[in-house]
Design an enzyme around this catalytic site. Structure first.
Site, PDB file in Angstrom:
ATOM      1  N   GLY A  97      41.571  33.431  -9.523  1.00 19.66           N
ATOM      2  CA  GLY A  97      42.642  33.244 -10.489  1.00 19.66           C
ATOM      3  C   GLY A  97      42.113  33.140 -11.899  1.00 19.66           C
ATOM      4  N   ASP A 157      21.800  49.961  -4.841  1.00 18.75           N
ATOM      5  CA  ASP A 157      22.844  48.937  -4.691  1.00 18.75           C
ATOM      6  C   ASP A 157      22.421  47.653  -5.404  1.00 18.75           C
ATOM      7  OD1 ASP A 157      25.278  47.910  -3.927  1.00 18.75           O
ATOM      8  OD2 ASP A 157      24.581  47.230  -1.964  1.00 18.75           O
ATOM      9  N   VAL A 201      41.305  31.395 -15.603  1.00 22.07           N
ATOM     10  CA  VAL A 201      40.719  30.146 -16.070  1.00 22.07           C
ATOM     11  C   VAL A 201      41.202  29.890 -17.492  1.00 22.07           C
ATOM     12  CG1 VAL A 201      38.601  28.871 -16.527  1.00 22.07           C
ATOM     13  CG2 VAL A 201      38.697  30.489 -14.621  1.00 22.07           C
TER      14      VAL A 201
END
Length: 574
Positions: free
Chosen positions: A359, A431, A361
């Site tokens: 979410g 990667d 901040v």
């Protein structure tokens, strides 16, 4: 490591002029709005410029005045070189005002660098805003005889002056000095910022100008670099009065060591076996061993078992106590919704700091004035109390200062240099991402997970695959689209990592399913706008060396260029 990276790809788009120092001083007429000759804006502008050039109250050479209101408001900044007298300053401002009104007769925003002063005005707010674009460069046409020796003197001199100027006060951010140079010469240098900038912004601006020197005017005996918020100059002749130099300190402080080409850590020493103990021979001692050893061995086993049980119980108790204490601390960071709502201004967008994995901040302030960071879970978030507590505990334990972050950047670079240049077979990781960088107890990074790596022979430079594997957001475009990979693929991923470490933000990609601006776009936008100070993670800015951070941002942006050919080879990163 980041010191030698040169952001030419950015400055070429900003540079309006590279010319010998004898040419006409530059100016810019911005196409951001116009006025008519009989307008209120024009009247306010003329009044403002006249008041600046005639003001006798200011004797420190910096002016930031406004006149008018609303759409007719004019904001103006003028800066005279710090070693000029008030009369010289006012004379320069008067001449530059007249000149600028002639060359920009109806533009609401304009700037000129006129001799030893600069003047700018605008209809927008320009006070306290660091702007390093446009950048103009002038150079002395004569060449130095020893380029490397000259640069070894110039670079630390400018570093010291930038630090001195940036630490100035609200009326003066200015520094000059001279040092001996090769070929029995003396090198004179001067740097300054508009003093409405803070220390970090001033450093950023001057470092940005300094970083352009090698691309523009390497090997020249002098140069002058000007931007709206700062300027620097150096020459092998005294272009200022040497009497203006500050007296040398009583005790010399050595300049910080310049980054050297990194050397791979030496291999650990071989483990030495202990020499065998010498026992006495004879049948009697052999017989005693046969009888005594089983008894002693049984006793040792029993005692060892008891000690292990005791130790495990003790460690478990300690871990439980530590966990309870940590959870207790995380519990203290949870508040009722009403308190949080007030603290964050009802989760105002103005207080939004960024977005995490679960979410957004927000920053906030409790009734006692204590500043806090608040995470508001997004819809569908899977984070619950255990995850939140774990995140708080992790942040308490592993919050990194800049020194640690820089150590991690250097460590990753050394590891990749070994894989690409010093290993018998060239290894392309493919990667490289944050979760594949492991940190030991000393925060030394180790590159991990070589499951997708490809081996190249020494003369092989690139490969191609129909099966693209890796992590979106870290993979370069040529690999994602065409399956092409090379050393430059890992260079791109390294650039993303550097920018993540500097900003404290996680990179995102369209596959993340969010309409959020990606990290690379965010960094490029602030870089082009001259607002690089906004990029640094707030938790490290207060104690961070600005020059080092700026150079690391340069490294990151160099590495994430879309054009493969423009990404620097590893040897140029050190």
């Amino acid at each position: 490591m980041c010191r030698s990276i040169l952001p030419f790809f950015f400055y070429l788009s900003l540079l309006h002029l590279i010319t010998p120092t004898a040419q006409r001083e530059p100016y810019v007429c911005y196409e951001t709005g116009n006025y008519t000759s009989n307008s209120t804006y024009r009247a306010n502008l003329e009044s403002l410029l006249a008041s600046m050039s005639s003001n006798t109250d200011i004797d420190y050479g910096f002016y930031n005045f406004s006149a008018g209101e609303n759409s007719d408001k004019v904001n103006s900044i003028a800066l005279c070189r710090g070693d000029r007298t008030p009369d010289e300053c006012r004379t320069c401002l008067n001449a530059s005002s007249y000149d600028l009104l002639q060359v920009c007769p109806n533009q609401k925003e304009a700037i000129t660098w006129y001799g030893d002063c600069s003047l700018r005005y605008s209809h927008r707010s320009i006070f306290g805003v660091m702007e390093s674009s446009p950048l103009y460069a002038f150079y002395n046409t004569a060449n130095v005889s020893d380029v490397e020796g000259f640069n070894q003197v110039l670079r630390p001199l400018l570093d010291r002056l930038i630090k001195r100027a940036a630490s100035g006060n609200s009326t003066r951010k200015f520094a000059l000095a001279s040092v001996p140079a090769p070929a029995f010469q003396t090198l004179y240098a001067l740097v300054e910022c508009t003093p409405d900038l803070d220390e970090l912004e001033c450093s950023y601006c001057l470092v940005a100008a300094q970083q352009f020197i090698p691309q523009c005017c390497d090997g020249k005996q002098g140069g002058k670099y000007v931007t709206p918020s700062c300027d620097l100059r150096y020459e092998v002749y005294p272009f200022y009065d040497p009497a203006a130099e500050a007296p040398p300190p009583s005790t010399s402080t050595p300049s910080p060591p310049q980054p050297q080409q990194p050397v791979l850590p030496p291999s650990p020493p071989p483990i030495k076996a202990l020499p065998p103990t010498e026992g006495k021979g004879g049948n009697s001692s052999r017989t005693a061993l046969v009888i005594v050893v089983p008894i002693v061995l049984s006793g040792v086993v029993i005692i060892s078992f008891c000690i292990c049980v005791f130790y495990l119980r003790l460690r478990k108790q300690r871990e439980e106590v530590e966990t309870v204490d940590q959870i207790g601390r995380s519990e203290s960071l949870q508040f009722d919704f009403g308190t949080i709502r007030v603290a964050t201004g009802d989760f105002s967008d103005a207080n939004k700091l960024g977005k995490g994995g679960f979410g957004f901040v927000y920053k906030g302030a409790l009734p006692n004035g204590k500043e806090i960071a608040v995470k508001r879970l997004s819809k569908g978030s899977a984070q619950g109390d255990p995850e939140f507590k774990n995140e708080v505990i992790s942040n308490q334990k592993y919050k990194l200062n800049w020194e640690m972050r820089y150590k991690i950047i250097e460590g990753i670079a050394r590891g990749l240099l070994y894989l690409h240049e010093d290993s018998q077979l060239r290894i392309i990781h493919r990667d490289l991402k944050a979760s594949n960088i492991l940190l030991d107890k000393d925060m030394t990074p180790k590159i991990a997970d070589f499951g997708t790596a490809r081996l190249f022979v020494r003369d092989q430079t690139q490969g191609n695959t129909n099966r693209v594997v890796g992590t979106y957001g870290y993979m370069p475009p040529e690999y994602v689209i065409h399956g092409n990979f090379s050393v430059k693929s890992d260079v791109f991923s390294f650039g993303v990592l550097v920018l993540e470490i500097v900003t404290g933000r996680k990179n995102t990609s369209p596959r993340d399913g969010e309409n959020e601006e990606g990290l690379l776009s965010y960094v490029w936008k602030n870089w082009r706008a001259g607002t690089t100070s906004k990029l640094v993670d707030p938790s490290v800015t207060s104690t961070s060396p600005a020059t080092q951070i700026m150079r690391c941002i340069h490294v990151g942006l160099l590495c994430v260029q879309e054009n493969v050919a423009n990404r620097p080879p590893w040897r140029q990163l050190f």
